[in-house]
Design an enzyme around this catalytic site. Structure first.
Site, PDB file in Angstrom:
ATOM      1  N   GLY A  18       4.160  19.892  10.929  1.00  0.00           N
ATOM      2  CA  GLY A  18       5.187  20.104  11.952  1.00  0.00           C
ATOM      3  C   GLY A  18       6.513  20.519  11.334  1.00  0.00           C
ATOM      4  N   HIS A  19       6.473  21.237  10.237  1.00  0.00           N
ATOM      5  CA  HIS A  19       7.668  21.546   9.433  1.00  0.00           C
ATOM      6  C   HIS A  19       8.675  22.434  10.160  1.00  0.00           C
ATOM      7  CE1 HIS A  19       5.558  25.329   8.888  1.00  0.00           C
ATOM      8  NE2 HIS A  19       6.636  25.846   8.316  1.00  0.00           N
ATOM      9  N   GLY A 113       6.354   8.120  15.508  1.00  0.00           N
ATOM     10  CA  GLY A 113       6.133   7.961  16.947  1.00  0.00           C
ATOM     11  C   GLY A 113       7.449   8.087  17.689  1.00  0.00           C
ATOM     12  N   SER A 114       7.673   7.166  18.614  1.00  0.00           N
ATOM     13  CA  SER A 114       8.881   7.253  19.438  1.00  0.00           C
ATOM     14  C   SER A 114       9.175   5.901  20.086  1.00  0.00           C
ATOM     15  CB  SER A 114       8.660   8.290  20.539  1.00  0.00           C
ATOM     16  OG  SER A 114       9.662   8.164  21.505  1.00  0.00           O
ATOM     17  N   SER A 115      10.435   5.711  20.471  1.00  0.00           N
ATOM     18  CA  SER A 115      10.825   4.416  21.065  1.00  0.00           C
ATOM     19  C   SER A 115      10.247   4.244  22.469  1.00  0.00           C
ATOM     20  CB  SER A 115      12.354   4.333  21.154  1.00  0.00           C
ATOM     21  OG  SER A 115      12.846   5.431  21.910  1.00  0.00           O
ATOM     22  N   CYS A 116       9.640   5.304  23.017  1.00  0.00           N
ATOM     23  CA  CYS A 116       9.082   5.146  24.369  1.00  0.00           C
ATOM     24  C   CYS A 116       7.766   4.379  24.352  1.00  0.00           C
ATOM     25  CB  CYS A 116       8.894   6.498  25.042  1.00  0.00           C
ATOM     26  SG  CYS A 116       7.548   7.445  24.350  1.00  0.00           S
ATOM     27  N   TYR A 143       2.641  10.198  26.638  1.00  0.00           N
ATOM     28  CA  TYR A 143       3.127  10.375  25.261  1.00  0.00           C
ATOM     29  C   TYR A 143       3.145   9.014  24.556  1.00  0.00           C
ATOM     30  CZ  TYR A 143       6.448  11.845  21.571  1.00  0.00           C
ATOM     31  OH  TYR A 143       7.054  12.127  20.378  1.00  0.00           O
ATOM     32  N   LYS A 147       1.182   7.838  21.138  1.00  0.00           N
ATOM     33  CA  LYS A 147       1.893   7.355  19.948  1.00  0.00           C
ATOM     34  C   LYS A 147       1.469   5.930  19.588  1.00  0.00           C
ATOM     35  CE  LYS A 147       4.149  10.992  18.818  1.00  0.00           C
ATOM     36  NZ  LYS A 147       3.854  11.673  17.529  1.00  0.00           N
ATOM     37  N   ASN A 172      15.703   8.109  20.333  1.00  0.00           N
ATOM     38  CA  ASN A 172      15.958   9.496  20.756  1.00  0.00           C
ATOM     39  C   ASN A 172      16.706  10.240  19.655  1.00  0.00           C
ATOM     40  OD1 ASN A 172      15.271   8.055  23.146  1.00  0.00           O
ATOM     41  ND2 ASN A 172      16.091   9.770  24.334  1.00  0.00           N
ATOM     42  N   HIS A 186      15.392  17.370  25.798  1.00  0.00           N
ATOM     43  CA  HIS A 186      15.948  16.028  25.981  1.00  0.00           C
ATOM     44  C   HIS A 186      17.395  16.155  26.466  1.00  0.00           C
ATOM     45  CE1 HIS A 186      12.603  15.175  23.122  1.00  0.00           C
ATOM     46  NE2 HIS A 186      12.472  14.144  23.922  1.00  0.00           N
ATOM     47  N   LYS A 194      24.485  23.037  28.799  1.00  0.00           N
ATOM     48  CA  LYS A 194      25.078  23.188  30.136  1.00  0.00           C
ATOM     49  C   LYS A 194      26.602  23.209  30.042  1.00  0.00           C
ATOM     50  CE  LYS A 194      21.481  20.649  32.713  1.00  0.00           C
ATOM     51  NZ  LYS A 194      21.252  19.481  33.589  1.00  0.00           N
TER      52      LYS A 194
END
Ligand code: GFB
Length: 314
Positions: A18-19, A113-116, A143, A147, A172, A186, A194
């Site tokens: 995933g570089h 992984g992720s905090s979710c 997701y 993870k 995040n 995100h 925006k």
């Protein structure tokens, strides 16, 4: 405190899966100058969802260390809209990379992984042992399950085959190389874009999704890359490790912080038809502190440097 090196990347072949992504490219930047051979494969060269292709590639290139930074990622709306993609792609990527690494004798592997992964209403700040103690946030449970499976895969190869494979769960992330597509990104990059475009257009207000009441924690991706290399070299535990900054910010205050950096003086319209997601997901970072690491960048500095990068690149 003296920190024991468990595995030095020096002189090794190190695959950053995933570089090209925000995380993978930050890890490549962090490894530059560390006297290791960085192995990479673009998604055009190697589809990580294809088990045979991954086994063949790993057998040919024989990495000695692997950062699993490849994933199908996205913001709250993307996760809620494409559950099959988020679950299938991430399960296949992690299963193929971890299994091929084991088959080919990879000495050290770090899964990201992720905090979710934590329950929607986990006590805050969330400790590593809060995992699987309650229902997940529905907008990103797909997701999250992928993870969580990745953490369990790493633990199962450690337990059954003695693989020195570890997992880290970042909060995040934001920074150079982020996704600024307004539908799939995100919150931080979306608001930056925006606000920037509204300033250039002289627009009086921008739209913010949800109520603005949820809290989020933000870690600059270069801090994460530093933590990932730190863990690769010093951590060999069974449990996953939270990687964060240890403080969070309300979305409504994040908008104001980014508007100040961008120089937008208009107003904000909160669109309640968009999902808030989990009310808070602040991570307990005590384990990383105990290991001897903590994040360096504060949010305002990180947003300002990311905005400079954004203006140069966009
Ligand atoms: O960053 P975000 O998309 O993902 O949303 P999560 C964070 C909060 O920002 C939500 C609000 O409450 C959004 O409603 N928000 C306000 C916005 N304006 C915007 C906007 O313009 N765009 C976006 N995207 N959000 C993700 C998970 O959850 O966290 C992923 O879905 C992953 O799987 C990631 O785990 C780290 O923080 O809610």
């Amino acid at each position: 405190m003296t920190i024991e090196v468990d595995f030095s990347v020096a002189g090794k072949r190190v695959w950053v899966a995933g570089h090209r992504g925000m995380v993978g490219s930050a890890i490549v930047r962090r490894l530059a100058g560390m006297d290791c051979e960085i192995l990479t494969a673009s998604s055009a060269e190697l589809d990580l969802r294809d088990q045979l292709a991954v086994r063949t590639w790993v057998a040919a290139r024989r990495p000695q260390a692997v950062f699993v930074a490849a994933a199908k990622v996205g913001g709250i709306l993307a996760n809620d809209t494409y559950p099959a993609d988020f679950l299938y792609d991430n399960l296949m990527i992690e299963a193929n990379v971890i299994e091929a690494s084991y088959r080919n004798g990879v000495e050290k592997l770090l899964f990201l992984g992720s905090s979710c992964i934590y329950p929607k209403l986990a006590p805050q700040p969330m400790k590593e042992d809060a995992l699987l103690t309650g229902p997940l946030e529905p907008t990103n449970e797909w997701y999250a399950v992928a993870k969580i499976a990745g953490i369990k895969l790493v633990q199962s190869y450690r337990r059954q085959h003695g693989c020195n494979y570890i997992s880290a769960m970042p909060t995040n992330l934001y920074g150079p190389g982020d996704n600024f597509d307004l539908a799939g990104s995100h919150v931080l990059p979306a608001l930056m874009r925006k606000l920037h475009e509204a300033k250039l257009a002289g627009a009086p207000e921008i739209e913010v999704w949800g109520s603005g009441q949820p809290y989020r924690e933000f870690l600059h991706v270069d801090d994460l890359a530093d933590a990932a290399v730190f863990l690769m070299e010093t951590y060999c535990g069974y449990e996953h490790v939270n990687v964060g900054v240890g403080e969070d910010i309300r979305i409504a205050d994040l908008v104001r912080l980014i508007a100040k950096v961008v120089g937008f003086n208009g107003s904000f319209r909160f669109d309640a038809s968009k999902p808030d997601g989990t009310p808070r997901k602040l991570m307990d970072v005590g384990r990383m502190k105990q290991l001897g690491w903590q994040a360096r960048r504060n949010l305002e500095q990180g947003v300002a440097s990311t905005y400079e990068w954004y203006k140069d690149r966009m």
